[in-house]
Design a protein around this motif. Structure first.
Motif, PDB file in Angstrom:
ATOM      1  N   PHE A   1       0.828  -1.200   0.000  1.00 12.26           N
ATOM      2  CA  PHE A   1       0.000   0.000   0.000  1.00 12.26           C
ATOM      3  C   PHE A   1       0.866   1.256   0.000  1.00 12.26           C
ATOM      4  O   PHE A   1       0.595   2.219  -0.707  1.00 12.26           O
ATOM      5  N   PHE A   2       1.935   1.223   0.818  1.00  9.81           N
ATOM      6  CA  PHE A   2       2.719   2.456   0.971  1.00  9.81           C
ATOM      7  C   PHE A   2       3.838   2.591  -0.056  1.00  9.81           C
ATOM      8  O   PHE A   2       4.177   3.707  -0.445  1.00  9.81           O
ATOM      9  N   SER A   3       4.422   1.491  -0.486  1.00 11.77           N
ATOM     10  CA  SER A   3       5.588   1.651  -1.366  1.00 11.77           C
ATOM     11  C   SER A   3       5.391   1.037  -2.752  1.00 11.77           C
ATOM     12  O   SER A   3       6.318   0.976  -3.546  1.00 11.77           O
ATOM     13  N   GLY A   4       4.169   0.579  -3.047  1.00  7.11           N
ATOM     14  CA  GLY A   4       3.904   0.055  -4.394  1.00  7.11           C
ATOM     15  C   GLY A   4       4.482  -1.333  -4.575  1.00  7.11           C
ATOM     16  O   GLY A   4       4.994  -1.928  -3.623  1.00  7.11           O
ATOM     17  N   PRO A   5       4.398  -1.872  -5.800  1.00  7.57           N
ATOM     18  CA  PRO A   5       4.840  -3.242  -6.027  1.00  7.57           C
ATOM     19  C   PRO A   5       6.326  -3.443  -5.748  1.00  7.57           C
ATOM     20  O   PRO A   5       7.102  -2.489  -5.742  1.00  7.57           O
ATOM     21  N   PHE A   6       6.677  -4.682  -5.489  1.00 11.50           N
ATOM     22  CA  PHE A   6       8.064  -5.041  -5.185  1.00 11.50           C
ATOM     23  C   PHE A   6       8.930  -4.882  -6.425  1.00 11.50           C
ATOM     24  O   PHE A   6       8.571  -5.344  -7.506  1.00 11.50           O
ATOM     25  N   ASP A   7      10.056  -4.198  -6.262  1.00 13.03           N
ATOM     26  CA  ASP A   7      10.974  -4.038  -7.394  1.00 13.03           C
ATOM     27  C   ASP A   7      12.076  -5.070  -7.280  1.00 13.03           C
ATOM     28  O   ASP A   7      12.895  -5.045  -6.374  1.00 13.03           O
ATOM     29  N   LYS A   8      12.078  -5.992  -8.239  1.00 11.30           N
ATOM     30  CA  LYS A   8      12.996  -7.127  -8.175  1.00 11.30           C
ATOM     31  C   LYS A   8      14.458  -6.684  -8.206  1.00 11.30           C
ATOM     32  O   LYS A   8      15.317  -7.363  -7.651  1.00 11.30           O
ATOM     33  N   ARG A   9      14.711  -5.546  -8.869  1.00 13.68           N
ATOM     34  CA  ARG A   9      16.111  -5.115  -9.020  1.00 13.68           C
ATOM     35  C   ARG A   9      16.790  -4.930  -7.668  1.00 13.68           C
ATOM     36  O   ARG A   9      18.009  -5.010  -7.552  1.00 13.68           O
ATOM     37  N   PHE A  10      15.975  -4.713  -6.632  1.00 17.56           N
ATOM     38  CA  PHE A  10      16.507  -4.573  -5.269  1.00 17.56           C
ATOM     39  C   PHE A  10      17.332  -5.803  -4.872  1.00 17.56           C
ATOM     40  O   PHE A  10      18.303  -5.715  -4.140  1.00 17.56           O
ATOM     41  N   LEU A  11      16.928  -6.970  -5.403  1.00 13.12           N
ATOM     42  CA  LEU A  11      17.581  -8.225  -5.003  1.00 13.12           C
ATOM     43  C   LEU A  11      18.848  -8.519  -5.803  1.00 13.12           C
ATOM     44  O   LEU A  11      19.543  -9.498  -5.542  1.00 13.12           O
ATOM     45  N   ALA A  12      19.167  -7.667  -6.781  1.00 17.04           N
ATOM     46  CA  ALA A  12      20.313  -7.967  -7.650  1.00 17.04           C
ATOM     47  C   ALA A  12      21.617  -7.997  -6.861  1.00 17.04           C
ATOM     48  O   ALA A  12      21.690  -7.478  -5.738  1.00 17.04           O
TER      49      ALA A  12
ATOM     50  N   LEU B   1      14.581 -28.325  -5.206  1.00 18.57           N
ATOM     51  CA  LEU B   1      13.601 -27.234  -5.205  1.00 18.57           C
ATOM     52  C   LEU B   1      14.195 -25.964  -4.596  1.00 18.57           C
ATOM     53  O   LEU B   1      13.983 -24.862  -5.098  1.00 18.57           O
ATOM     54  N   LEU B   2      14.986 -26.150  -3.519  1.00 26.49           N
ATOM     55  CA  LEU B   2      15.600 -24.997  -2.859  1.00 26.49           C
ATOM     56  C   LEU B   2      16.528 -24.262  -3.822  1.00 26.49           C
ATOM     57  O   LEU B   2      16.471 -23.037  -3.958  1.00 26.49           O
ATOM     58  N   VAL B   3      17.380 -25.037  -4.517  1.00 25.66           N
ATOM     59  CA  VAL B   3      18.321 -24.440  -5.476  1.00 25.66           C
ATOM     60  C   VAL B   3      17.541 -23.709  -6.574  1.00 25.66           C
ATOM     61  O   VAL B   3      17.858 -22.583  -6.956  1.00 25.66           O
ATOM     62  N   LEU B   4      16.484 -24.380  -7.054  1.00 26.78           N
ATOM     63  CA  LEU B   4      15.660 -23.794  -8.114  1.00 26.78           C
ATOM     64  C   LEU B   4      14.992 -22.510  -7.658  1.00 26.78           C
ATOM     65  O   LEU B   4      15.042 -21.484  -8.337  1.00 26.78           O
ATOM     66  N   LEU B   5      14.334 -22.579  -6.486  1.00 34.36           N
ATOM     67  CA  LEU B   5      13.589 -21.414  -6.011  1.00 34.36           C
ATOM     68  C   LEU B   5      14.525 -20.249  -5.739  1.00 34.36           C
ATOM     69  O   LEU B   5      14.181 -19.101  -6.001  1.00 34.36           O
ATOM     70  N   PHE B   6      15.733 -20.555  -5.247  1.00 31.27           N
ATOM     71  CA  PHE B   6      16.653 -19.456  -4.989  1.00 31.27           C
ATOM     72  C   PHE B   6      17.136 -18.833  -6.300  1.00 31.27           C
ATOM     73  O   PHE B   6      17.108 -17.619  -6.477  1.00 31.27           O
ATOM     74  N   SER B   7      17.549 -19.687  -7.241  1.00 34.53           N
ATOM     75  CA  SER B   7      18.090 -19.154  -8.504  1.00 34.53           C
ATOM     76  C   SER B   7      17.009 -18.445  -9.310  1.00 34.53           C
ATOM     77  O   SER B   7      17.277 -17.440  -9.958  1.00 34.53           O
ATOM     78  N   ALA B   8      15.795 -18.999  -9.275  1.00 32.15           N
ATOM     79  CA  ALA B   8      14.716 -18.419 -10.075  1.00 32.15           C
ATOM     80  C   ALA B   8      14.099 -17.217  -9.372  1.00 32.15           C
ATOM     81  O   ALA B   8      13.432 -16.408  -9.997  1.00 32.15           O
ATOM     82  N   GLY B   9      14.309 -17.094  -8.058  1.00 29.18           N
ATOM     83  CA  GLY B   9      13.760 -15.970  -7.308  1.00 29.18           C
ATOM     84  C   GLY B   9      14.802 -14.875  -7.169  1.00 29.18           C
ATOM     85  O   GLY B   9      15.011 -14.084  -8.102  1.00 29.18           O
ATOM     86  N   PRO B  10      15.513 -14.823  -6.008  1.00 23.29           N
ATOM     87  CA  PRO B  10      16.529 -13.780  -5.811  1.00 23.29           C
ATOM     88  C   PRO B  10      17.589 -13.785  -6.923  1.00 23.29           C
ATOM     89  O   PRO B  10      18.061 -12.725  -7.329  1.00 23.29           O
ATOM     90  N   GLY B  11      17.930 -14.982  -7.413  1.00 22.98           N
ATOM     91  CA  GLY B  11      18.967 -15.067  -8.448  1.00 22.98           C
ATOM     92  C   GLY B  11      18.567 -14.371  -9.736  1.00 22.98           C
ATOM     93  O   GLY B  11      19.393 -13.756 -10.412  1.00 22.98           O
ATOM     94  N   SER B  12      17.262 -14.469 -10.060  1.00 24.03           N
ATOM     95  CA  SER B  12      16.829 -13.963 -11.363  1.00 24.03           C
ATOM     96  C   SER B  12      16.907 -12.442 -11.449  1.00 24.03           C
ATOM     97  O   SER B  12      16.740 -11.870 -12.519  1.00 24.03           O
TER      98      SER B  12
END
Lengths: 377, 257
Positions: free
Chosen positions: A31-42, A138-149
């Protein structure tokens, strides 16, 4: 829905409360800061996060670790992620995948999964292998496809036949896309294309609908092809397919009852030539569809800054790999089709591609282990 | 061979399956029944092979073609499960389900010949689709069994649970393989393993529902609630397979066919 003992029930209730609190916090952030910006995780944020997750492996077996690794927590999180996906699948134009609650759910799932594997690895035996394959995979996948991506980037590059290009347009940037110089240069030696034979059918000129109504029938416009649609018999007497021109078929249409023959050239036309139909009645005519592409291939040479030159044929489903880059056949001049003088490539940079493949292989073997687990009586 | 010959193979196979299933219920005819069911499967399979050769590419492109494989697989799954567990009803239900899909194909074909577009010309095409349809067949059988188990539960009987769990485990195994192979293929074709395309979203939902089931089973959740998850998960599965095309959120999917 929870197990028998009162303690288990209490824990599950606590878990639901904690997850709900996190999700409400997510909604507030949204509500306050809008959608999550993935670039933050780069990089380097994702590596710091990876380090923090790794710390879980050094935690001592005890109350904290088992609470994080709780099975009911897994079930609740799985159910919550599934419900979030249901929202994604049902509500048009939703932004679930970039919303804070979804990102936080993903994060909690990662922590839960890490804790479970950490706990299991502490008492490792061969019996655990199926579990490890499925969960570590699954852990390796979720990490690489999530924060990794967040480290991934994609560019489009249009290259004219015979020339070399090294500037790309970031994909997804929309109108304000700025062309950037990439560490790869592509020389398009040749672009070639194969097409399926065009199809012929009977079309109502007033409505554009093909005959028979509701169950339209088309036949391939190849030499001597024969077919029957509505009250006519058709035969293709000759075919012309020259460079630049659209394919054309000389069609003989015989009205079965009367034996009346209508004949003439039919072509779908292209950027260079008008289309042509063969009239059967006032409303019905024989028309040709545009030929569909069968395959298109770019013959390229790729140059890297360190002076390497790599030649390859790039096709749909057969990209070229150069280091952490993959080069895909994306498009061409669709107006000109076969005569396209340029080819469009998509270049994807992904430093996490190797962990991703490791995750995939582990999970594929993990899926196979479910067969003998399920094979038991 | 083309779809024009389908009716002969379909009716022939159904006659084999129906007479075989009736025979396995009799004490003397069980052996002959097995042979008849197997003949039906072989006959049906030979149509698929013939269609494959006739088209020059695997018949996996249209909705009608996926239904064809579903009938084929559900008859095999039913037969193997019956041989292994000796539950005759599973064969009976499988024949009914196979028959429904055969008749849908006869009455509403959706089988117009379509050229194989470049993105579909991949080694992943055949395994990705067949493995999925096979998992749908297994999970369909689990759903049928869950209805019977819900009834039995009221009498305090739990006899079907091992069968149901086995079917779900194997079905989920194939479902995961289908999803993973799809992701590997997507990487080759579009540069992304996963892009939350509507069909992917629903495949994810389906897998999520079955994952909840097997984890809740390990944790021994109460069956009178948990068993209802299987019919629900199967509804989600049917949306993934057939329903997605009609959803407003799914317009522009790369998987619409």
């Amino acid at each position: 829905m929870v197990g028998k003992s009162e303690r288990k029930r209490k824990i599950a209730v606590e878990e639901v409360i904690i997850i709900s609190a996190v999700l409400i916090a997510g909604l507030a952030l949204q509500f306050f800061s809008g959608p999550f910006d993935k670039r933050f995780l780069a990089y380097p944020v994702n590596l710091v996060f990876l380090g923090l997750l790794a710390l879980v492996f050094f935690m001592k077996k005890g109350a904290a670790l088992s609470r994080m690794a709780s099975g009911t927590l897994s079930v609740i999180l799985l159910a919550a992620v599934t419900i979030a996906a249901l929202w994604m699948g049902l509500v048009p134009g939703n932004m679930v995948k970039v919303s804070w609650p979804f990102v936080l759910l993903y994060l909690m799932l990662l922590v839960n999964l890490t804790a479970i594997t950490a706990l299991r690895l502490k008492s490792f035996s061969a019996k655990q292998i199926p579990f490890i394959l499925n969960h570590v995979g699954l852990l390796v996948l979720l990490f690489s496809a999530g924060p990794g991506s967040a480290d991934k980037s994609r560019f489009f590059m249009t290259v004219m036949e015979g020339s070399t290009e090294w500037r790309g347009e970031p994909s997804g940037a929309g109108k304000d896309a700025q062309v950037v110089e990439l560490p790869l240069a592509i020389e398009l030696v040749n672009f070639s294309m194969e097409e399926y034979p065009p199809k012929l059918g009977v079309v109502d000129k007033t409505t554009g609908e093909a005959m028979p109504l509701g169950k339209p029938h088309f036949f391939e416009g190849t030499l001597n092809a024969e077919s029957q649609i509505a009250r006519w018999e058709f035969r293709v007497d000759s075919i012309v397919d020259r460079p630049r021109y659209a394919p054309a078929a000389y069609v003989l249409a015989t009205e079965i009852e009367t034996g009346t023959v209508n004949e003439g050239w039919v072509t779908c036309g292209n950027y260079f030539q008008h289309f042509k139909i063969l009239d059967l009645t006032e409303n019905l005519c024989v028309a040709m569809t545009f030929p569909e592409p069968k395959s298109y291939t770019s013959n390229v040479k790729v140059y890297t800054p360190d002076g390497q030159v790599k030649a390859a044929e790039i096709e749909v489903n057969s990209p070229m790999t150069v280091g952490n880059w993959k080069i895909y056949q994306f498009s061409y001049d669709t107006q000109k089709g076969k005569d396209s003088e340029y080819s469009v490539f998509e270049l994807v940079y992904d430093p996490w591609v190797i962990p991703l493949y490791i995750g995939f292989i582990m999970m594929l073997f993990g899926a196979i282990t479910l067969f003998w687990k399920g094979g038991k009586k | 061979m083309s779809w024009n010959e389908f009716i002969y193979f379909a009716i022939g196979s159904l006659l084999f399956w129906i007479s075989g299933t009736i025979l396995i219920y009799t004490s003397k005819g069980a052996r002959l029944g097995n042979i008849l069911i197997l003949s039906g499967i072989v006959l049906f399979g030979s149509f698929i092979v013939g269609l494959w050769i006739g088209k020059g590419h695997p018949p996996l492109r249209t909705m009608g073609e996926t239904r064809l494989w579903y009938s084929f697989f559900i008859s095999i799954v039913g037969f193997v499960t019956y041989l292994h567990w000796k539950y005759k009803w599973i064969m009976g239900y499988s024949v009914v389900v196979a028959g429904v899909f055969v008749f849908v194909n006869l009455l509403k074909p959706e089988i117009h010949t379509t050229n194989l577009m470049p993105a579909l010309q991949s080694v992943w095409f055949v395994p990705h689709v067949t493995v999925y349809i096979l998992s749908y067949a297994l999970l369909g059988a689990a759903t049928i069994a869950s209805f019977i188990a819900i009834k039995e539960l009221k009498k305090g009987e739990y006899g079907l649970m091992p069968l149901i769990d086995n079917l779900v485990y194997i079905g989920l195994g194939f479902l995961m393989m289908g999803m993973l192979m799809g992701a590997l293929w997507a990487k080759e074709a579009w540069g992304d393993f996963w892009s939350w395309d509507p069909k992917e979203v629903w495949a994810f939902i389906t897998a999520g529902a079955y994952l909840v089931y097997i984890h809740a089973r390990i944790l021994k959740f109460r069956l009178n609630l948990l068993l209802w998850l299987l019919p629900l998960a199967f509804v989600l599965l049917m949306i993934t397979w057939i329903g997605v095309n009609y959803l407003p959120a799914a317009q522009g999917s790369i998987h619409v066919y």
